[in-house]
Design a protein around this motif. Structure first.
Motif, mmCIF file in Angstrom:
data_model
loop_
_atom_site.group_PDB
_atom_site.id
_atom_site.type_symbol
_atom_site.label_atom_id
_atom_site.label_comp_id
_atom_site.label_asym_id
_atom_site.label_seq_id
_atom_site.Cartn_x
_atom_site.Cartn_y
_atom_site.Cartn_z
ATOM 1 N N ASP A 127 1.089 -1.268 0.102
ATOM 2 C CA ASP A 127 0.105 0.050 0.067
ATOM 3 C C ASP A 127 0.955 1.298 0.069
ATOM 4 O OD1 ASP A 127 -2.255 -1.541 0.001
ATOM 5 O OD2 ASP A 127 -2.723 -1.245 2.187
ATOM 6 N N ALA A 128 1.840 1.198 0.823
ATOM 7 C CA ALA A 128 2.729 2.407 1.028
ATOM 8 C C ALA A 128 3.434 2.709 -0.479
ATOM 9 C CB ALA A 128 3.605 2.222 1.862
ATOM 10 N N GLU A 129 3.718 1.494 -1.046
ATOM 11 C CA GLU A 129 4.589 1.695 -2.220
ATOM 12 C C GLU A 129 3.781 2.098 -3.290
ATOM 13 O OE1 GLU A 129 6.211 -2.091 -2.847
ATOM 14 O OE2 GLU A 129 8.322 -1.569 -1.843
ATOM 15 N N LEU A 130 2.415 1.751 -3.331
ATOM 16 C CA LEU A 130 1.442 2.240 -4.506
ATOM 17 C C LEU A 130 1.032 3.614 -4.360
ATOM 18 C CD1 LEU A 130 -0.959 -0.924 -4.481
ATOM 19 C CD2 LEU A 130 0.498 -0.219 -6.208
ATOM 20 N N ARG A 131 1.301 4.230 -2.903
ATOM 21 C CA ARG A 131 0.683 5.348 -2.531
ATOM 22 C C ARG A 131 1.995 6.308 -3.249
ATOM 23 N NH1 ARG A 131 -2.376 9.896 -1.216
ATOM 24 N NH2 ARG A 131 -1.366 11.008 0.322
ATOM 25 N N LEU A 132 3.037 5.878 -2.779
ATOM 26 C CA LEU A 132 4.222 6.608 -3.454
ATOM 27 C C LEU A 132 4.236 6.715 -4.768
ATOM 28 C CD1 LEU A 132 6.748 8.386 -2.577
ATOM 29 C CD2 LEU A 132 7.950 6.191 -2.565
ATOM 30 N N ALA A 133 3.943 5.631 -5.531
ATOM 31 C CA ALA A 133 4.061 5.539 -7.037
ATOM 32 C C ALA A 133 2.947 6.483 -7.485
ATOM 33 C CB ALA A 133 3.969 4.103 -7.699
ATOM 34 N N SER A 134 1.661 6.413 -7.036
ATOM 35 C CA SER A 134 0.501 7.443 -7.355
ATOM 36 C C SER A 134 1.029 8.889 -7.174
ATOM 37 C CB SER A 134 -0.525 7.033 -6.776
ATOM 38 O OG SER A 134 -0.496 7.327 -5.352
ATOM 39 N N LEU A 135 1.675 9.173 -6.065
ATOM 40 C CA LEU A 135 2.109 10.490 -5.680
ATOM 41 C C LEU A 135 3.166 11.061 -6.615
ATOM 42 C CD1 LEU A 135 2.271 10.633 -1.958
ATOM 43 C CD2 LEU A 135 0.605 11.724 -3.409
ATOM 44 N N ARG A 136 3.985 10.116 -7.158
ATOM 45 C CA ARG A 136 5.084 10.270 -8.081
ATOM 46 C C ARG A 136 4.407 10.654 -9.459
ATOM 47 N NH1 ARG A 136 9.484 5.929 -6.256
ATOM 48 N NH2 ARG A 136 10.435 7.182 -4.685
ATOM 49 N N LYS A 137 3.347 10.029 -9.759
ATOM 50 C CA LYS A 137 2.655 10.215 -11.034
ATOM 51 C C LYS A 137 1.829 11.565 -11.137
ATOM 52 C CE LYS A 137 2.255 5.449 -12.984
ATOM 53 N NZ LYS A 137 1.139 4.687 -13.704
ATOM 54 N N VAL A 138 1.485 11.729 -9.978
ATOM 55 C CA VAL A 138 0.700 13.098 -9.791
ATOM 56 C C VAL A 138 1.777 14.275 -9.973
ATOM 57 C CG1 VAL A 138 -0.604 14.390 -8.096
ATOM 58 C CG2 VAL A 138 -1.237 12.256 -8.459
ATOM 59 N N VAL A 139 2.733 13.866 -9.279
ATOM 60 C CA VAL A 139 3.607 14.899 -9.450
ATOM 61 C C VAL A 139 4.321 15.291 -10.913
ATOM 62 C CG1 VAL A 139 6.149 15.851 -8.679
ATOM 63 C CG2 VAL A 139 4.547 15.013 -7.092
ATOM 64 N N GLU A 140 4.550 14.227 -11.460
ATOM 65 C CA GLU A 140 5.055 14.117 -12.840
ATOM 66 C C GLU A 140 3.962 14.707 -13.667
ATOM 67 O OE1 GLU A 140 7.587 13.852 -15.780
ATOM 68 O OE2 GLU A 140 8.222 13.606 -13.399
ATOM 69 N N LYS A 141 2.654 14.402 -13.494
ATOM 70 C CA LYS A 141 1.597 15.064 -14.505
ATOM 71 C C LYS A 141 1.564 16.444 -14.216
ATOM 72 C CE LYS A 141 -3.284 14.569 -15.908
ATOM 73 N NZ LYS A 141 -3.141 15.841 -16.241
ATOM 74 N N ARG A 187 3.968 18.286 -13.316
ATOM 75 C CA ARG A 187 5.275 19.039 -13.658
ATOM 76 C C ARG A 187 4.757 19.294 -15.296
ATOM 77 N NH1 ARG A 187 10.025 15.891 -10.673
ATOM 78 N NH2 ARG A 187 9.870 17.123 -8.810
ATOM 79 N N ASN A 188 4.415 18.028 -15.832
ATOM 80 C CA ASN A 188 3.950 18.149 -17.559
ATOM 81 C C ASN A 188 3.156 19.042 -17.762
ATOM 82 O OD1 ASN A 188 5.886 16.182 -17.598
ATOM 83 N ND2 ASN A 188 4.406 14.555 -17.812
ATOM 84 N N ASP A 189 1.975 19.166 -17.019
ATOM 85 C CA ASP A 189 1.065 20.236 -17.085
ATOM 86 C C ASP A 189 1.540 21.540 -17.119
ATOM 87 O OD1 ASP A 189 -0.745 18.078 -17.464
ATOM 88 O OD2 ASP A 189 -1.984 18.430 -15.532
ATOM 89 N N PHE A 190 2.415 21.940 -16.100
ATOM 90 C CA PHE A 190 3.033 23.239 -15.852
ATOM 91 C C PHE A 190 3.930 23.532 -17.028
ATOM 92 C CE2 PHE A 190 6.479 25.861 -14.385
ATOM 93 C CZ PHE A 190 5.705 26.895 -14.025
ATOM 94 N N ALA A 191 4.893 22.449 -17.499
ATOM 95 C CA ALA A 191 5.390 22.513 -18.562
ATOM 96 C C ALA A 191 4.635 23.079 -19.901
ATOM 97 C CB ALA A 191 6.400 21.599 -18.911
ATOM 98 N N LEU A 192 3.625 22.484 -19.954
ATOM 99 C CA LEU A 192 2.992 22.593 -21.374
ATOM 100 C C LEU A 192 2.127 24.027 -21.214
ATOM 101 C CD1 LEU A 192 1.407 21.468 -23.732
ATOM 102 C CD2 LEU A 192 -0.451 20.680 -22.244
#
Length: 156
Positions: free
Chosen positions: A96-110, A112-117
């Motif tokens: 659960d903790a790894e999935l939470r961290l992975a989803s948070l990383r995806k949110v942060v990456e999204k 960042r991508n949205d901000f860059a766009l």
């Protein structure tokens, strides 16, 4: 501290708990194996002495000891089961903790991508506006030049 750092720390804590519970389960299994080995060893020693005459009190104490040893082994078997359940719970918590961290990383990456766009679109808009302004200025200059030039008539 940001959410992602907290999630990383929770994952690391969950990993530590899993390692601790695995170690506890391994120790419980080792203790169960020791009890079972000791019971087999004791029984085999008494099997060799079966040819000899034993007093009833000695046999009674032996059987009583073996019953207690069997009871201790069954209790230890329960401890091993409890530790196995704790290991499974710790594995689920780590997952659960790894999935939470992975989803948070995806949110942060999204984000960042949205901000860059967004930044790219702003830059493009500014470039387009500058180009349009330059075009208008050039067009106005041409209009002014065209108006200010006397019209020449050519005779043929």
């Amino acid at each position: 501290m940001c959410i992602r750092d907290r999630a990383s720390r929770k994952r690391d804590d969950a990993r530590k708990v899993l390692q601790d519970t695995l170690a506890a389960e391994q120790a419980a299994r080792a203790q169960l194996n020791q009890l079972e080995d000791y019971a087999r060893e004791t029984e085999s020693r008494w099997g060799v002495k079966a040819d000899t005459a034993m007093q009833p009190e000695v046999m009674y104490h032996h059987y009583q000891f073996m019953n207690r040893l069997g009871h201790a082994a069954s209790i230890q078997n329960g401890v091993v089961g409890d530790q196995s359940a704790r290991v499974q719970a710790a594995q689920r918590a780590l997952l659960d903790a790894e999935l939470r961290l992975a989803s948070l990383r995806k949110v942060v990456e999204k984000r960042r991508n949205d901000f860059a766009l967004q930044q790219q679109r702003r830059d493009q808009k500014q470039t387009d506006e500058r180009a349009a302004l330059q075009y208008r200025n050039a067009d106005q200059e041409l209009s002014l030049i065209h108006i200010s030039e006397p019209t020449r008539r050519y005779a043929i």
